[in-house]
Design an enzyme around this catalytic site. Structure first.
Site, PDB file in Angstrom:
ATOM      1  N   SER A 114       0.803  -1.219   0.000  1.00  0.00           N
ATOM      2  CA  SER A 114       0.000   0.000   0.000  1.00  0.00           C
ATOM      3  C   SER A 114       0.838   1.273   0.000  1.00  0.00           C
ATOM      4  O   SER A 114       0.340   2.353  -0.310  1.00  0.00           O
ATOM      5  CB  SER A 114      -0.944   0.014   1.207  1.00  0.00           C
ATOM      6  OG  SER A 114      -0.215   0.104   2.416  1.00  0.00           O
ATOM      7  N   LYS A 152       0.905   4.280   6.857  1.00  0.00           N
ATOM      8  CA  LYS A 152       0.287   5.094   5.814  1.00  0.00           C
ATOM      9  C   LYS A 152       0.786   6.532   5.954  1.00  0.00           C
ATOM     10  O   LYS A 152       1.468   6.885   6.927  1.00  0.00           O
ATOM     11  CB  LYS A 152      -1.248   5.082   5.949  1.00  0.00           C
ATOM     12  CG  LYS A 152      -1.914   3.725   5.768  1.00  0.00           C
ATOM     13  CD  LYS A 152      -1.850   3.240   4.344  1.00  0.00           C
ATOM     14  CE  LYS A 152      -2.624   1.929   4.164  1.00  0.00           C
ATOM     15  NZ  LYS A 152      -1.939   0.794   4.835  1.00  0.00           N
TER      16      LYS A 152
END
Length: 202
Positions: A114, A152
């Site tokens: 990701s 993230k």
């Protein structure tokens, strides 16, 4: 004594330390290095003076402040090759370069893709400094709504709410329903490449 002998002694002791997590006794250093005792004694003395080695309470050799330095050969081009020339290597301790606050620093291994577009790939190890109040734009380690930790980029929507932005369009952003708890911010990373052993064709 030749000028290269202190470096030869240091390299042998660094390899020995990596394998044994201890120094050989002084009497065994000459055997490990493959030099005469007098030559090794001279080299050890120079390494002590340069803070690569020190004597412990019993007189046995111990790593000095600079023992874990690695040679820093300067910058290297990723484009067209350039001649190395006469490089004067400096030393760098990798831990000192990556870690500002050891007591507040942990390492984590990346899973998933990701964060691919910011260069974080599966198997990479990230250096994380514990931080409860990151800034928008920081790459953070966080827990959202009690789920497992994730890495993230911290982002902020037009309405001011914070969310975790994936840096790969194949993955969704994460918006907390109730709670987002920050573990820390990513301040560095490293990866180890596997070697492929293939004989050169002649």
């Amino acid at each position: 004594m030749q000028a290269t002998n202190p470096q030869r002694v240091l390299a042998a002791l660094q390899d020995y330390w990596t394998s044994h997590r201890a120094m050989p006794s002084f009497g065994a250093v000459a055997q490990v290095v493959g030099l005469s005792v007098s030559t090794v004694a001279d080299g050890v003395g120079k390494l002590k003076a340069a803070n690569f080695l020190k004597a412990g309470p019993t007189g046995r050799l111990q790593p000095g402040q600079r023992f874990f330095e690695r040679q820093l050969l300067g910058r290297v081009q990723a484009g067209l090759p350039a001649e190395a020339g006469d490089i004067q290597p400096e030393g760098m301790v990798i831990d000192e370069y990556l870690v500002d606050t050891p007591a507040q620093t942990v390492l984590l291994t990346i899973k998933g893709e990701s964060m691919r577009d910011v260069g974080l790939l599966p198997g990479d190890v990230v250096v994380v400094r514990r931080e409860l109040y990151p800034n928008v734009g920081d790459i953070v380690v966080a827990m959202v709504d009690g789920d497992e930790m994730t890495v993230k980029q911290l982002a902020q929507g037009p309405d001011g709410t914070l969310y975790l932005q994936a840096r790969n369009p194949d993955y969704p952003d994460i918006r907390p329903r109730e709670q987002m708890r920050f573990i820390g911010i990513v301040i560095g990373q490293f990866r180890r490449y596997a070697r492929t052993f293939r004989p050169l064709r002649t």
